[in-house]
Motif scaffolding. Structure first.
Motif, PDB file in Angstrom:
ATOM      1  N   MET A  65       0.927  -1.198   0.166  1.00  0.00           N
ATOM      2  CA  MET A  65      -0.021  -0.016  -0.078  1.00  0.00           C
ATOM      3  C   MET A  65       0.763   0.940  -0.175  1.00  0.00           C
ATOM      4  SD  MET A  65      -2.791   1.346   2.822  1.00  0.00           S
ATOM      5  CE  MET A  65      -3.672  -0.181   2.659  1.00  0.00           C
ATOM      6  N   ASN A  66       0.555   1.992  -1.068  1.00  0.00           N
ATOM      7  CA  ASN A  66       1.520   3.088  -1.106  1.00  0.00           C
ATOM      8  C   ASN A  66       0.485   4.161  -1.513  1.00  0.00           C
ATOM      9  OD1 ASN A  66       4.151   2.312  -0.414  1.00  0.00           O
ATOM     10  ND2 ASN A  66       4.465   1.691  -2.702  1.00  0.00           N
ATOM     11  N   THR A  67      -0.213   4.956  -0.373  1.00  0.00           N
ATOM     12  CA  THR A  67      -1.344   5.858  -0.843  1.00  0.00           C
ATOM     13  C   THR A  67      -1.820   6.518   0.274  1.00  0.00           C
ATOM     14  OG1 THR A  67      -3.408   5.989  -1.851  1.00  0.00           O
ATOM     15  CG2 THR A  67      -3.217   4.107  -0.479  1.00  0.00           C
ATOM     16  N   LEU A  68      -2.583   7.419   0.209  1.00  0.00           N
ATOM     17  CA  LEU A  68      -3.354   8.367   1.298  1.00  0.00           C
ATOM     18  C   LEU A  68      -4.472   7.257   1.953  1.00  0.00           C
ATOM     19  CD1 LEU A  68      -3.904  11.741  -0.300  1.00  0.00           C
ATOM     20  CD2 LEU A  68      -2.577  11.392   1.472  1.00  0.00           C
TER      21      LEU A  68
ATOM     22  N   GLY B  28      -1.904  11.919  -4.797  1.00  0.00           N
ATOM     23  CA  GLY B  28      -2.731  10.846  -4.393  1.00  0.00           C
ATOM     24  C   GLY B  28      -3.537  10.131  -5.649  1.00  0.00           C
ATOM     25  N   PRO B  29      -4.510   9.097  -5.392  1.00  0.00           N
ATOM     26  CA  PRO B  29      -5.062   8.428  -6.657  1.00  0.00           C
ATOM     27  C   PRO B  29      -5.812   9.273  -7.452  1.00  0.00           C
ATOM     28  CG  PRO B  29      -6.114   8.179  -4.278  1.00  0.00           C
ATOM     29  CD  PRO B  29      -4.851   8.787  -4.074  1.00  0.00           C
TER      30      PRO B  29
ATOM     31  N   PHE C  68       0.006   9.984   4.429  1.00  0.00           N
ATOM     32  CA  PHE C  68       0.513   9.003   3.193  1.00  0.00           C
ATOM     33  C   PHE C  68       1.320   7.957   3.520  1.00  0.00           C
ATOM     34  CE2 PHE C  68       2.898   7.499  -0.690  1.00  0.00           C
ATOM     35  CZ  PHE C  68       1.882   7.482  -1.381  1.00  0.00           C
ATOM     36  N   VAL C  69       1.221   6.721   3.407  1.00  0.00           N
ATOM     37  CA  VAL C  69       1.822   5.605   3.940  1.00  0.00           C
ATOM     38  C   VAL C  69       2.821   5.080   2.598  1.00  0.00           C
ATOM     39  CG1 VAL C  69       1.988   3.222   4.957  1.00  0.00           C
ATOM     40  CG2 VAL C  69       0.688   5.028   5.903  1.00  0.00           C
TER      41      VAL C  69
ATOM     42  N   LEU D 138       1.834   6.841 -10.226  1.00  0.00           N
ATOM     43  CA  LEU D 138       2.787   7.118  -9.233  1.00  0.00           C
ATOM     44  C   LEU D 138       2.153   7.967  -8.067  1.00  0.00           C
ATOM     45  CD1 LEU D 138       6.168   7.281 -10.495  1.00  0.00           C
ATOM     46  CD2 LEU D 138       5.057   4.984  -9.972  1.00  0.00           C
ATOM     47  N   GLN D 139       2.430   7.493  -6.920  1.00  0.00           N
ATOM     48  CA  GLN D 139       1.766   8.333  -5.799  1.00  0.00           C
ATOM     49  C   GLN D 139       2.846   8.623  -4.770  1.00  0.00           C
ATOM     50  OE1 GLN D 139      -2.158   7.222  -4.320  1.00  0.00           O
ATOM     51  NE2 GLN D 139      -2.394   5.779  -6.162  1.00  0.00           N
TER      52      GLN D 139
END
Length: 327
Positions: free
Chosen positions: A1-4, A47-48, A59-60, A301-302
């Motif tokens: 998970m690479n997102t808000l 973000g997405p 954001f992780v 990419l995020q």
């Protein structure tokens, strides 16, 4: 998970013991539980749905299973040169530094000379704040293992990789050198007065004004084929000085960047050619602002939008990414 994600989702991931890097406003970072993570302050993200400003989410960057161990440490100005030697023999390091701190200045000026700096990939970013709060708050970082919040120390996540896996740091720089004169600085640093313009000494602030230089465009140096940016922070005509977001170096030759027609399309074009998916990405606040990227997508990419980027050295107006590969 690479997102808000929500703060609750971020906390759940931390409790799973996974090595993470986290970007969020200060208030949210301070609410997260202890674990194998480091964080830095910022409310700007890709973000997405494209560029976004939020004080409600974090954001992780969740590292994949190939990252088998993660060790956090913090460093002040005196100890920072030792951080490369703390890295795992076969691994990589994520580094977050508080913006405008003494550690930020020291890394920008001296980081390339740290012993072992180029032995293993080093990526990361410079933390910041909501620009509406400029002058009211300072950027900060968190060592998630201890829960400590710093405004004057850098934090690192030293990651050990599974056998056969290698980390690779890359940059995407949408700028290239323009056709203007060659610029060289007799004295390097974050603030400069004099410049050699095609070999002739001039006051840099006066030259920028005379030539009507668009200071949204960075200075670009050619590092053996890699284009490296140094961005303008401010031009003080009265004092005759130019402040920069990264240092210039006397041995390097610079030119003002070639203008861009469309920021978002420039990123999309370079990202479309990628064949691998990064485990970490960050981009520059100046690209976000000057390219008016809020609400615009620049590809799949995020990542965090930062006050400076790190890929072995301090960068400006550059997208940094890290991939894990099996050669």
């Amino acid at each position: 998970m690479n997102t808000l994600v929500s703060i609750e989702e971020a906390a759940a991931l931390i409790k799973q013991g996974k090595p993470l890097t986290i970007a969020a406003p200060e208030a949210l970072l301070k609410k997260l539980p202890r674990g194998k993570w480091i964080g830095g302050t910022i409310p700007y993200f890709m973000g997405p749905d494209g560029g976004v400003v939020t004080h409600e989410k974090v954001f992780v960057n969740e590292l994949p299973p190939e990252a088998i161990e993660g060790d956090t440490k913090s460093y002040d100005v005196a100890s920072l040169p030792r951080f490369p030697s703390d890295a795992a023999d076969k691994g990589c390091t994520f580094l977050i530094i508080p913006g405008f701190s003494a550690v930020h200045l020291a890394f920008g000026r001296d980081g390339q000379g740290y012993d072992g700096m180029f032995d293993r990939p080093v990526v990361g970013w410079i933390s910041g704040f909501d620009l509406k709060d400029a002058g009211k708050v300072k950027p900060g970082v968190v060592d998630g293992a201890t829960g400590e919040y710093f405004e004057d120390r850098a934090v690192a996540l030293h990651v050990k990789l599974a056998p056969g896996v290698v980390a690779k740091a890359d940059i995407i720089n949408i700028f290239e050198q323009g056709s203007g004169p060659e610029l060289q600085f007799p004295e390097g640093g974050f603030a400069v007065k004099d410049v050699l313009v095609d070999g002739q000494k001039k006051n840099f602030a006066a030259w920028v004004a005379e030539q009507k230089v668009d200071t949204k465009l960075p200075l670009v140096a050619d590092y053996s084929g890699a284009m490296i940016n140094v961005s303008f922070q401010a031009v003080d005509a009265a004092a005759g000085t130019v402040s920069l977001y990264a240092p210039v170096f006397p041995e390097m030759k610079y030119r003002v960047a070639k203008p861009l027609a469309d920021y978002a399309k420039a990123f999309q074009g370079q990202l479309a050619a990628q064949k691998t998916t990064p485990v970490f990405t960050c981009n520059c606040i100046l690209n976000f602002l000057y390219g008016e990227l809020e609400g615009k997508k620049t590809g799949a990419l995020q990542g965090a939008i930062t006050f400076g980027e790190i890929a072995f050295m301090l960068l400006n107006q550059t997208l940094v990414q890290l991939t894990f590969e099996r050669p």
